[in-house]
Design a protein around this motif. Sequence first.
Motif, PDB file in Angstrom:
ATOM      1  N   THR A   1       0.867  -1.175   0.000  1.00 45.89           N
ATOM      2  CA  THR A   1       0.000   0.000   0.000  1.00 45.89           C
ATOM      3  C   THR A   1       0.906   1.229   0.000  1.00 45.89           C
ATOM      4  O   THR A   1       2.115   1.120   0.232  1.00 45.89           O
ATOM      5  CB  THR A   1      -0.876   0.036   1.267  1.00 45.89           C
ATOM      6  N   GLN A   2       0.321   2.381  -0.225  1.00 40.55           N
ATOM      7  CA  GLN A   2       1.100   3.611  -0.131  1.00 40.55           C
ATOM      8  C   GLN A   2       1.665   3.769   1.269  1.00 40.55           C
ATOM      9  O   GLN A   2       2.804   4.192   1.447  1.00 40.55           O
ATOM     10  CB  GLN A   2       0.238   4.832  -0.486  1.00 40.55           C
ATOM     11  N   GLU A   3       0.884   3.395   2.255  1.00 39.11           N
ATOM     12  CA  GLU A   3       1.322   3.519   3.639  1.00 39.11           C
ATOM     13  C   GLU A   3       2.517   2.610   3.939  1.00 39.11           C
ATOM     14  O   GLU A   3       3.473   3.026   4.594  1.00 39.11           O
ATOM     15  CB  GLU A   3       0.167   3.205   4.584  1.00 39.11           C
ATOM     16  N   THR A   4       2.474   1.392   3.438  1.00 35.95           N
ATOM     17  CA  THR A   4       3.583   0.455   3.652  1.00 35.95           C
ATOM     18  C   THR A   4       4.849   0.957   2.978  1.00 35.95           C
ATOM     19  O   THR A   4       5.933   0.933   3.582  1.00 35.95           O
ATOM     20  CB  THR A   4       3.227  -0.944   3.113  1.00 35.95           C
TER      21      THR A   4
ATOM     22  N   ASP B   1       6.430  10.229   4.062  1.00 34.09           N
ATOM     23  CA  ASP B   1       5.032  10.402   4.427  1.00 34.09           C
ATOM     24  C   ASP B   1       4.142   9.788   3.352  1.00 34.09           C
ATOM     25  O   ASP B   1       4.437   9.891   2.162  1.00 34.09           O
ATOM     26  CB  ASP B   1       4.735  11.902   4.580  1.00 34.09           C
ATOM     27  N   ARG B   2       3.038   9.176   3.766  1.00 32.04           N
ATOM     28  CA  ARG B   2       2.131   8.552   2.804  1.00 32.04           C
ATOM     29  C   ARG B   2       1.571   9.563   1.810  1.00 32.04           C
ATOM     30  O   ARG B   2       1.408   9.272   0.634  1.00 32.04           O
ATOM     31  CB  ARG B   2       0.977   7.843   3.527  1.00 32.04           C
TER      32      ARG B   2
END
Length: 76
Positions: free
Chosen positions: A21-24, A32-33
């Motif tokens: 994911t973008q967060e991962t 930062d995401r």
Amino acid sequence: MELENLFGDLLKQARLKAGMTQETLAFQAELDRTYISLLETGKRQPTLMTLFALSKALELRPSDIIKEIEKKVGYY
């Protein structure tokens, strides 16, 4: 297509291929995401340090990312 959009598309494809994911990706690259989102949409351009951080997180060589962009632009 603009270079920033080419980079963004390539980044998104690489991220999805890696199953992230973008967060991962942001966590692994220590970014930062929202910055990942801005890169993927072509609203921001990466610095050299960012390119290396993303490459490491995606287990790619920075030069391979550049080569893919070169192919799409028509440079060989």
